[in-house]
Write a protein that holds these residues in place. Structure first.
Motif, PDB file in Angstrom:
ATOM      1  N   VAL A   1      -1.252 -10.625   0.508  1.00  0.00           N
ATOM      2  CA  VAL A   1       0.089 -10.003   0.404  1.00  0.00           C
ATOM      3  C   VAL A   1      -0.442  -9.949   2.180  1.00  0.00           C
ATOM      4  N   PRO A   2       0.654  -9.553   2.963  1.00  0.00           N
ATOM      5  CA  PRO A   2       0.814  -9.484   4.437  1.00  0.00           C
ATOM      6  C   PRO A   2      -0.670  -9.021   4.872  1.00  0.00           C
ATOM      7  N   MET A   3      -0.345  -9.968   6.139  1.00  0.00           N
ATOM      8  CA  MET A   3      -2.194  -9.488   7.270  1.00  0.00           C
ATOM      9  C   MET A   3      -0.794  -8.345   7.829  1.00  0.00           C
ATOM     10  N   ALA A   4       0.154  -8.044   8.172  1.00  0.00           N
ATOM     11  CA  ALA A   4       0.585  -7.266   8.234  1.00  0.00           C
ATOM     12  C   ALA A   4       2.386  -7.063   8.356  1.00  0.00           C
ATOM     13  N   ASN A   5       2.590  -6.079   8.480  1.00  0.00           N
ATOM     14  CA  ASN A   5       4.302  -5.578   7.995  1.00  0.00           C
ATOM     15  C   ASN A   5       4.853  -5.224   9.359  1.00  0.00           C
ATOM     16  N   TRP A   6       6.661  -5.298   9.602  1.00  0.00           N
ATOM     17  CA  TRP A   6       6.609  -5.340  11.317  1.00  0.00           C
ATOM     18  C   TRP A   6       7.744  -4.414  10.270  1.00  0.00           C
ATOM     19  N   ASN A   7       8.322  -3.386  11.955  1.00  0.00           N
ATOM     20  CA  ASN A   7       9.395  -2.207  11.509  1.00  0.00           C
ATOM     21  C   ASN A   7      10.786  -3.525  12.295  1.00  0.00           C
ATOM     22  N   ALA A   8      11.521  -2.225  12.957  1.00  0.00           N
ATOM     23  CA  ALA A   8      12.871  -3.099  12.824  1.00  0.00           C
ATOM     24  C   ALA A   8      12.520  -3.930  14.632  1.00  0.00           C
TER      25      ALA A   8
ATOM     26  N   THR B   1       0.806  -1.179   0.088  1.00  0.00           N
ATOM     27  CA  THR B   1       0.421   0.243   0.390  1.00  0.00           C
ATOM     28  C   THR B   1       0.779   1.368  -0.336  1.00  0.00           C
ATOM     29  N   THR B   2       2.232   1.233   0.486  1.00  0.00           N
ATOM     30  CA  THR B   2       2.567   1.867   0.677  1.00  0.00           C
ATOM     31  C   THR B   2       2.663   3.067   0.099  1.00  0.00           C
ATOM     32  N   ASN B   3       3.547   2.097  -1.472  1.00  0.00           N
ATOM     33  CA  ASN B   3       3.812   2.190  -3.060  1.00  0.00           C
ATOM     34  C   ASN B   3       2.483   1.472  -3.650  1.00  0.00           C
ATOM     35  N   ASN B   4       1.815   1.802  -3.568  1.00  0.00           N
ATOM     36  CA  ASN B   4       0.300   0.941  -4.392  1.00  0.00           C
ATOM     37  C   ASN B   4       0.666   0.184  -5.042  1.00  0.00           C
ATOM     38  N   HIS B   5       1.593  -1.229  -4.822  1.00  0.00           N
ATOM     39  CA  HIS B   5       1.809  -2.008  -5.699  1.00  0.00           C
ATOM     40  C   HIS B   5      -0.020  -2.306  -6.043  1.00  0.00           C
ATOM     41  N   ASP B   6      -1.043  -2.974  -5.170  1.00  0.00           N
ATOM     42  CA  ASP B   6      -1.915  -3.365  -5.391  1.00  0.00           C
ATOM     43  C   ASP B   6      -2.662  -2.923  -6.158  1.00  0.00           C
ATOM     44  N   LEU B   7      -2.369  -2.013  -6.314  1.00  0.00           N
ATOM     45  CA  LEU B   7      -3.342  -0.976  -7.591  1.00  0.00           C
ATOM     46  C   LEU B   7      -2.903  -1.021  -8.976  1.00  0.00           C
ATOM     47  N   LYS B   8      -2.036  -0.917  -8.535  1.00  0.00           N
ATOM     48  CA  LYS B   8      -0.244  -1.553 -10.186  1.00  0.00           C
ATOM     49  C   LYS B   8      -1.008  -2.229 -10.764  1.00  0.00           C
ATOM     50  N   ASP B   9      -1.364  -3.472  -9.592  1.00  0.00           N
ATOM     51  CA  ASP B   9      -1.478  -4.967  -9.553  1.00  0.00           C
ATOM     52  C   ASP B   9      -2.822  -4.934 -10.616  1.00  0.00           C
ATOM     53  N   PHE B  10      -3.822  -4.129  -9.971  1.00  0.00           N
ATOM     54  CA  PHE B  10      -5.332  -3.855 -10.651  1.00  0.00           C
ATOM     55  C   PHE B  10      -5.368  -3.203 -11.873  1.00  0.00           C
TER      56      PHE B  10
ATOM     57  N   PRO C   1      -1.912  -4.446   5.697  1.00  0.00           N
ATOM     58  CA  PRO C   1      -2.351  -3.752   3.892  1.00  0.00           C
ATOM     59  C   PRO C   1      -3.674  -5.051   4.335  1.00  0.00           C
ATOM     60  N   PHE C   2      -3.199  -6.024   4.377  1.00  0.00           N
ATOM     61  CA  PHE C   2      -4.405  -7.065   4.028  1.00  0.00           C
ATOM     62  C   PHE C   2      -5.848  -6.609   3.782  1.00  0.00           C
ATOM     63  N   ALA C   3      -6.054  -5.668   5.272  1.00  0.00           N
ATOM     64  CA  ALA C   3      -7.559  -4.615   5.505  1.00  0.00           C
ATOM     65  C   ALA C   3      -7.676  -3.660   4.485  1.00  0.00           C
ATOM     66  N   ARG C   4      -6.426  -2.887   4.656  1.00  0.00           N
ATOM     67  CA  ARG C   4      -6.532  -1.518   3.518  1.00  0.00           C
ATOM     68  C   ARG C   4      -6.617  -1.910   2.064  1.00  0.00           C
ATOM     69  N   VAL C   5      -5.774  -3.075   1.087  1.00  0.00           N
ATOM     70  CA  VAL C   5      -5.833  -3.733   0.505  1.00  0.00           C
ATOM     71  C   VAL C   5      -7.481  -3.754  -0.136  1.00  0.00           C
ATOM     72  N   ALA C   6      -7.911  -4.668   0.811  1.00  0.00           N
ATOM     73  CA  ALA C   6      -9.390  -5.469   0.684  1.00  0.00           C
ATOM     74  C   ALA C   6     -10.089  -4.309   0.839  1.00  0.00           C
ATOM     75  N   ARG C   7      -9.979  -2.990   1.728  1.00  0.00           N
ATOM     76  CA  ARG C   7     -11.073  -1.564   1.081  1.00  0.00           C
ATOM     77  C   ARG C   7     -10.927  -1.099   0.275  1.00  0.00           C
ATOM     78  N   ARG C   8      -9.373  -1.520  -0.401  1.00  0.00           N
ATOM     79  CA  ARG C   8      -9.699  -0.070  -1.813  1.00  0.00           C
ATOM     80  C   ARG C   8      -9.964  -1.141  -2.788  1.00  0.00           C
ATOM     81  N   ILE C   9      -9.928  -1.970  -2.920  1.00  0.00           N
ATOM     82  CA  ILE C   9     -10.015  -3.182  -4.295  1.00  0.00           C
ATOM     83  C   ILE C   9     -11.581  -3.029  -4.083  1.00  0.00           C
ATOM     84  N   GLN C  10     -12.133  -3.428  -3.146  1.00  0.00           N
ATOM     85  CA  GLN C  10     -13.761  -3.462  -2.333  1.00  0.00           C
ATOM     86  C   GLN C  10     -14.244  -2.017  -3.944  1.00  0.00           C
TER      87      GLN C  10
END
Length: 183
Positions: A134-141, A109-118, A149-158
């Protein structure tokens, strides 16, 4: 139970498309089961700083090795568009019909790869279905979830489904979540 799969289809589907959707749903169910059965292996490679290729290799065990998806195939360009779209996986369903499957990680989602794939599926004359893994979550250090990402991607694609005014020629999109949701 945490939702790890979301399915979206165009609102107006012909009888031929409904049959095709049935075939796509069978493949989607197989992928969902595969991701669930390989959760431990995915969690080992889905760590801060890792690339998507490690998760893609695990997904490839099913899509490429068992189901016959092709990897890294350049899609047929649409007339008038210059594109070298090369999705992670492509599965032909018939003449001019197919599934594109993409494995994403940090830039989902940070680089909009989900929308590019669509968009890839929208402009490809030989693909009408999208599998987004897509990941359920991405981790920091520090090992904490920095985004989900999963929840956000699902909303965006919907947003591209459910109302004929918003719909494009993507017949279905399937979003699969992998990895843990918190540590």
């Amino acid at each position: 139970m945490v939702q790890r799969y979301a399915r979206f289809t165009r609102s107006d589907v012909t009888s031929t498309e409904a049959v095709e959707l049935g075939r796509v749903d069978v493949v989607a169910a197989q992928l969902s089961r595969h991701l669930e059965s390989r959760t431990a292996a995915i969690d080992l490679v889905h760590i801060h700083g890792a690339g998507s290729s490690a998760v893609q290799t695990i997904v490839s065990e099913l899509l490429f090795a068992e189901l016959g998806f092709r990897e890294e195939v350049v899609l047929t360009p649409e007339v008038g568009l210059v594109t070298r779209a090369r999705p992670d996986f492509v599965y032909p369903l018939g003449q001019g019909r197919g599934i594109v499957a993409e494995v994403e990680r940090g830039g989902t989602t940070t680089n909009n790869h989900d929308l590019k794939d669509f968009w890839k599926v929208h402009i490809a004359p030989d693909a009408h279905h999208l599998f987004l893994i897509v990941p359920m979550a991405n981790w920091n250090a520090a090992g904490k979830a920095r985004e989900r990402p999963f929840a956000r991607v699902a909303r965006r694609i919907q947003a591209f489904f459910g109302d004929p005014r918003r719909e494009v020629d993507v017949l279905s999109a399937h979003v699969f979540g992998y990895g843990g949701i918190g540590r």
